[in-house]
Motif scaffolding. Sequence first.
Motif, short mmCIF file in Angstrom:
data_model
loop_
_atom_site.label_atom_id
_atom_site.label_comp_id
_atom_site.label_asym_id
_atom_site.label_seq_id
_atom_site.Cartn_x
_atom_site.Cartn_y
_atom_site.Cartn_z
N ALA A 77 0.83 -1.15 -0.02
CA ALA A 77 -0.32 -0.23 0.05
C ALA A 77 0.80 1.29 0.00
O ALA A 77 0.57 2.18 -0.77
N VAL A 78 1.90 1.23 0.80
CA VAL A 78 2.86 2.43 0.84
C VAL A 78 3.48 2.48 -0.63
O VAL A 78 3.55 3.68 -1.11
N LYS A 79 3.98 1.62 -0.97
CA LYS A 79 4.81 1.64 -2.22
C LYS A 79 3.58 2.18 -3.48
O LYS A 79 4.00 3.13 -4.02
N ASP A 80 2.50 1.54 -3.43
CA ASP A 80 1.52 2.25 -4.52
C ASP A 80 0.95 3.56 -4.15
O ASP A 80 0.94 4.54 -5.02
N PHE A 81 0.85 4.06 -2.82
CA PHE A 81 0.46 5.39 -2.37
C PHE A 81 1.73 6.21 -3.08
O PHE A 81 1.48 7.22 -3.64
N TYR A 82 3.10 5.95 -2.68
CA TYR A 82 4.16 6.81 -3.14
C TYR A 82 4.10 6.94 -4.71
O TYR A 82 4.38 8.25 -5.17
N ASN A 83 3.77 5.93 -5.18
CA ASN A 83 3.91 5.98 -6.80
C ASN A 83 2.80 6.77 -7.28
O ASN A 83 2.87 7.42 -8.24
N GLY A 84 1.63 6.51 -6.77
CA GLY A 84 0.23 7.43 -7.00
C GLY A 84 0.67 8.95 -6.73
O GLY A 84 0.08 9.68 -7.67
N THR A 85 1.08 9.12 -5.67
CA THR A 85 1.49 10.56 -5.21
C THR A 85 2.58 11.19 -6.32
O THR A 85 2.34 12.14 -6.75
N VAL A 86 3.55 10.44 -6.61
CA VAL A 86 4.52 10.91 -7.67
C VAL A 86 3.62 11.18 -9.09
O VAL A 86 3.90 12.36 -9.60
N LYS A 87 2.90 10.29 -9.43
CA LYS A 87 2.02 10.28 -10.65
C LYS A 87 1.29 11.58 -10.58
O LYS A 87 0.86 12.55 -11.50
N ILE A 88 0.53 11.77 -9.59
CA ILE A 88 -0.38 12.95 -9.13
C ILE A 88 0.43 14.35 -9.51
O ILE A 88 -0.04 15.17 -10.16
N PHE A 89 1.55 14.48 -8.65
CA PHE A 89 2.27 15.60 -8.73
C PHE A 89 2.82 15.97 -10.19
O PHE A 89 2.97 16.89 -10.59
N ASN A 90 3.32 14.89 -10.66
CA ASN A 90 3.85 15.12 -12.20
C ASN A 90 2.77 15.40 -13.10
O ASN A 90 3.09 16.41 -13.85
N ASN A 91 1.56 15.01 -12.82
CA ASN A 91 0.39 15.36 -13.91
C ASN A 91 -0.23 16.90 -13.57
O ASN A 91 -0.85 17.52 -14.39
N ASN A 92 0.23 17.17 -12.17
CA ASN A 92 -0.31 18.56 -12.03
C ASN A 92 0.76 19.80 -11.94
O ASN A 92 0.79 20.85 -11.31
N GLN A 93 1.92 19.33 -12.49
CA GLN A 93 3.02 20.56 -12.47
C GLN A 93 2.43 21.69 -13.49
O GLN A 93 1.59 21.71 -14.27
N ASN A 94 2.93 22.84 -12.89
CA ASN A 94 2.67 24.08 -13.62
C ASN A 94 1.18 24.51 -13.44
O ASN A 94 0.76 25.16 -14.27
N GLY A 95 0.59 24.06 -12.27
CA GLY A 95 -0.75 24.43 -11.79
C GLY A 95 -1.84 23.82 -12.89
O GLY A 95 -2.72 24.21 -12.75
N ASN A 96 -1.68 22.93 -13.38
CA ASN A 96 -2.72 21.94 -14.27
C ASN A 96 -3.45 21.14 -13.21
O ASN A 96 -2.56 20.61 -12.62
N SER A 97 -4.50 21.19 -13.33
CA SER A 97 -5.11 20.16 -12.48
C SER A 97 -6.43 19.59 -13.15
O SER A 97 -6.55 19.76 -14.15
#
Length: 133
Positions: A113-133
């Motif tokens: 769960a922690v591994k998936d949470f970390y990977n999911g968090t990285v994906k979310i942050f990468n997808n939302n760089q530059n203020g895109n949401s």
Amino acid sequence: MFESSQGLSGYAKTKHPKEVATLINFFINDPDAAKILGNDRGVPVTSKNRQLLESGASEVDKIVYDYTGRVSEAAKKEPFAVSYNPPGFSEYSKLAETTLYEIGFGRKSVEDAVKDFYNGTVKIFNNNQNGNS
């Protein structure tokens, strides 16, 4: 809109209005109170106390101060409400809740769960760089 998550108030009909005002003034304006409270109750509302804490801030606190400053400046220029949550926050919040349930109900091991949470968090942050949401 830049919102507070906590508030401090006094009873309007108190028998001790001067004492209440003194206490509230202490929390808001006193440098010693700012040092004691740090960021535990959020970023200080006065620029003087914020600058006092910024000088000894940790790397994480510096990010919080930077973000708060950016939102504060944007709120001065923008005619609409400014969210105090970073881009992708709703996705992150849902991921955190899902992860909690997956662990709690035994659907995933803590490690997975922690591994998936970390990977999911990285994906979310990468997808939302530059203020895109």
